[in-house]
Write a protein that holds these residues in place. Structure first.
Motif, PDB file in Angstrom:
ATOM      1  N   LEU A  40       0.828  -1.212   0.000  1.00 35.17           N
ATOM      2  CA  LEU A  40       0.000   0.000   0.000  1.00 35.17           C
ATOM      3  C   LEU A  40       0.861   1.259   0.000  1.00 35.17           C
ATOM      4  N   LEU A  41       2.010   1.173   0.647  1.00 33.49           N
ATOM      5  CA  LEU A  41       2.911   2.323   0.736  1.00 33.49           C
ATOM      6  C   LEU A  41       3.825   2.455  -0.478  1.00 33.49           C
ATOM      7  N   GLY A  42       3.781   1.480  -1.389  1.00 34.46           N
ATOM      8  CA  GLY A  42       4.574   1.537  -2.602  1.00 34.46           C
ATOM      9  C   GLY A  42       6.058   1.242  -2.396  1.00 34.46           C
ATOM     10  N   LYS A  43       6.373   0.433  -1.408  1.00 33.46           N
ATOM     11  CA  LYS A  43       7.771   0.106  -1.121  1.00 33.46           C
ATOM     12  C   LYS A  43       8.299  -0.925  -2.120  1.00 33.46           C
ATOM     13  N   THR A  44       9.612  -0.886  -2.351  1.00 32.49           N
ATOM     14  CA  THR A  44      10.259  -1.877  -3.207  1.00 32.49           C
ATOM     15  C   THR A  44      10.284  -3.219  -2.482  1.00 32.49           C
ATOM     16  N   ALA A  45      10.663  -4.272  -3.182  1.00 34.26           N
ATOM     17  CA  ALA A  45      10.678  -5.621  -2.595  1.00 34.26           C
ATOM     18  C   ALA A  45      11.596  -5.686  -1.374  1.00 34.26           C
ATOM     19  N   GLU A  46      12.785  -5.121  -1.485  1.00 27.38           N
ATOM     20  CA  GLU A  46      13.720  -5.157  -0.353  1.00 27.38           C
ATOM     21  C   GLU A  46      13.191  -4.324   0.816  1.00 27.38           C
ATOM     22  N   ASP A  47      12.664  -3.142   0.504  1.00 32.07           N
ATOM     23  CA  ASP A  47      12.097  -2.303   1.550  1.00 32.07           C
ATOM     24  C   ASP A  47      10.873  -2.963   2.178  1.00 32.07           C
ATOM     25  N   ALA A  48      10.112  -3.708   1.379  1.00 31.18           N
ATOM     26  CA  ALA A  48       8.935  -4.409   1.898  1.00 31.18           C
ATOM     27  C   ALA A  48       9.348  -5.463   2.917  1.00 31.18           C
ATOM     28  N   ASP A  49      10.404  -6.204   2.630  1.00 32.00           N
ATOM     29  CA  ASP A  49      10.891  -7.208   3.584  1.00 32.00           C
ATOM     30  C   ASP A  49      11.356  -6.551   4.878  1.00 32.00           C
ATOM     31  N   ASN A  50      12.066  -5.431   4.758  1.00 35.12           N
ATOM     32  CA  ASN A  50      12.515  -4.709   5.951  1.00 35.12           C
ATOM     33  C   ASN A  50      11.334  -4.174   6.751  1.00 35.12           C
ATOM     34  N   TYR A  51      10.347  -3.659   6.051  1.00 34.26           N
ATOM     35  CA  TYR A  51       9.167  -3.142   6.734  1.00 34.26           C
ATOM     36  C   TYR A  51       8.406  -4.267   7.437  1.00 34.26           C
ATOM     37  N   ALA A  52       8.312  -5.421   6.792  1.00 34.32           N
ATOM     38  CA  ALA A  52       7.640  -6.569   7.409  1.00 34.32           C
ATOM     39  C   ALA A  52       8.334  -6.948   8.720  1.00 34.32           C
ATOM     40  N   MET A  53       9.658  -6.877   8.742  1.00 29.97           N
ATOM     41  CA  MET A  53      10.396  -7.164   9.983  1.00 29.97           C
ATOM     42  C   MET A  53      10.086  -6.117  11.056  1.00 29.97           C
ATOM     43  N   GLU A  54       9.896  -4.873  10.668  1.00 30.79           N
ATOM     44  CA  GLU A  54       9.514  -3.828  11.622  1.00 30.79           C
ATOM     45  C   GLU A  54       8.160  -4.152  12.254  1.00 30.79           C
ATOM     46  N   VAL A  55       7.234  -4.638  11.443  1.00 32.43           N
ATOM     47  CA  VAL A  55       5.904  -4.991  11.960  1.00 32.43           C
ATOM     48  C   VAL A  55       6.016  -6.167  12.926  1.00 32.43           C
ATOM     49  N   ILE A  56       6.830  -7.154  12.581  1.00 34.17           N
ATOM     50  CA  ILE A  56       7.035  -8.295  13.474  1.00 34.17           C
ATOM     51  C   ILE A  56       7.611  -7.814  14.800  1.00 34.17           C
ATOM     52  N   ARG A  57       8.617  -6.945  14.755  1.00 38.38           N
ATOM     53  CA  ARG A  57       9.238  -6.425  15.983  1.00 38.38           C
ATOM     54  C   ARG A  57       8.264  -5.579  16.796  1.00 38.38           C
ATOM     55  N   ALA A  58       7.369  -4.882  16.129  1.00 35.39           N
ATOM     56  CA  ALA A  58       6.401  -4.034  16.830  1.00 35.39           C
ATOM     57  C   ALA A  58       5.514  -4.853  17.761  1.00 35.39           C
ATOM     58  N   ASP A  59       5.289  -6.109  17.423  1.00 34.70           N
ATOM     59  CA  ASP A  59       4.416  -6.960  18.235  1.00 34.70           C
ATOM     60  C   ASP A  59       5.043  -7.313  19.578  1.00 34.70           C
ATOM     61  N   PHE A  60       6.325  -7.054  19.746  1.00 35.17           N
ATOM     62  CA  PHE A  60       7.001  -7.369  21.006  1.00 35.17           C
ATOM     63  C   PHE A  60       6.993  -6.197  21.987  1.00 35.17           C
ATOM     64  N   GLU A  61       6.393  -5.073  21.608  1.00 40.94           N
ATOM     65  CA  GLU A  61       6.389  -3.898  22.470  1.00 40.94           C
ATOM     66  C   GLU A  61       5.516  -4.091  23.712  1.00 40.94           C
ATOM     67  N   GLU A  62       4.413  -4.804  23.553  1.00 44.68           N
ATOM     68  CA  GLU A  62       3.502  -5.055  24.677  1.00 44.68           C
ATOM     69  C   GLU A  62       2.688  -6.306  24.390  1.00 44.68           C
ATOM     70  N   ALA A  63       2.040  -6.802  25.419  1.00 45.26           N
ATOM     71  CA  ALA A  63       1.195  -7.987  25.241  1.00 45.26           C
ATOM     72  C   ALA A  63      -0.001  -7.627  24.363  1.00 45.26           C
ATOM     73  N   GLY A  64      -0.449  -8.584  23.582  1.00 45.22           N
ATOM     74  CA  GLY A  64      -1.588  -8.355  22.709  1.00 45.22           C
ATOM     75  C   GLY A  64      -1.154  -7.841  21.349  1.00 45.22           C
ATOM     76  N   HIS A  65      -2.118  -7.417  20.571  1.00 46.50           N
ATOM     77  CA  HIS A  65      -1.857  -7.047  19.190  1.00 46.50           C
ATOM     78  C   HIS A  65      -2.071  -5.555  18.921  1.00 46.50           C
ATOM     79  N   GLU A  66      -2.414  -4.810  19.950  1.00 44.34           N
ATOM     80  CA  GLU A  66      -2.692  -3.388  19.760  1.00 44.34           C
ATOM     81  C   GLU A  66      -1.465  -2.615  19.296  1.00 44.34           C
ATOM     82  N   ASP A  67      -0.266  -3.073  19.682  1.00 42.58           N
ATOM     83  CA  ASP A  67       0.951  -2.391  19.244  1.00 42.58           C
ATOM     84  C   ASP A  67       1.118  -2.485  17.731  1.00 42.58           C
TER      85      ASP A  67
END
Length: 103
Positions: A40-67
């Motif tokens: 949706l943000l128009g990222k390249t394939a490499e940037d998309a993989d990096n962004y996906a890792m950011e989303v995965i890491r965001a889930d470790f900020e707090e319990a649950g999925h609100e983060d």
């Protein structure tokens, strides 16, 4: 070893396995969410993989999925609202569970 101890160990092993599968499914869901959002943000394939890792890491900020929801809402802005994000979370979790159960 008694039958009771065997059963207890079996239940503990099953619980540990089930928890690992939940963790793996949620991580896979978050990767799918990240790749979807990157598209949706128009990222390249490499940037998309990096962004996906950011989303995965965001889930470790707090319990649950609100983060994860907060991160995606902040990053996507006008590209997606909370209802769409939550719908995609449900869709991708179903897909992830199915993929894991297929092997």
């Amino acid at each position: 070893m008694s039958t009771f101890q065997d059963r207890e160990r079996a239940f503990e092993n099953k619980y540990a396995h089930d928890q690992e599968m939940v963790f793996r499914a949620v991580a896979r869901r978050n990767k799918k969410l990240g790749l979807w959002a990157a598209g949706l943000l128009g990222k390249t394939a490499e940037d998309a993989d990096n962004y996906a890792m950011e989303v995965i890491r965001a889930d470790f900020e707090e319990a649950g999925h609100e983060d994860v929801v907060r991160k995606l809402l902040a990053d996507l802005g006008a590209h997606a609202d909370e209802a769409l994000i939550r719908a995609k979370m449900t869709e991708f979790l179903t897909e992830a569970k199915s993929e894991l159960s297929e092997g």
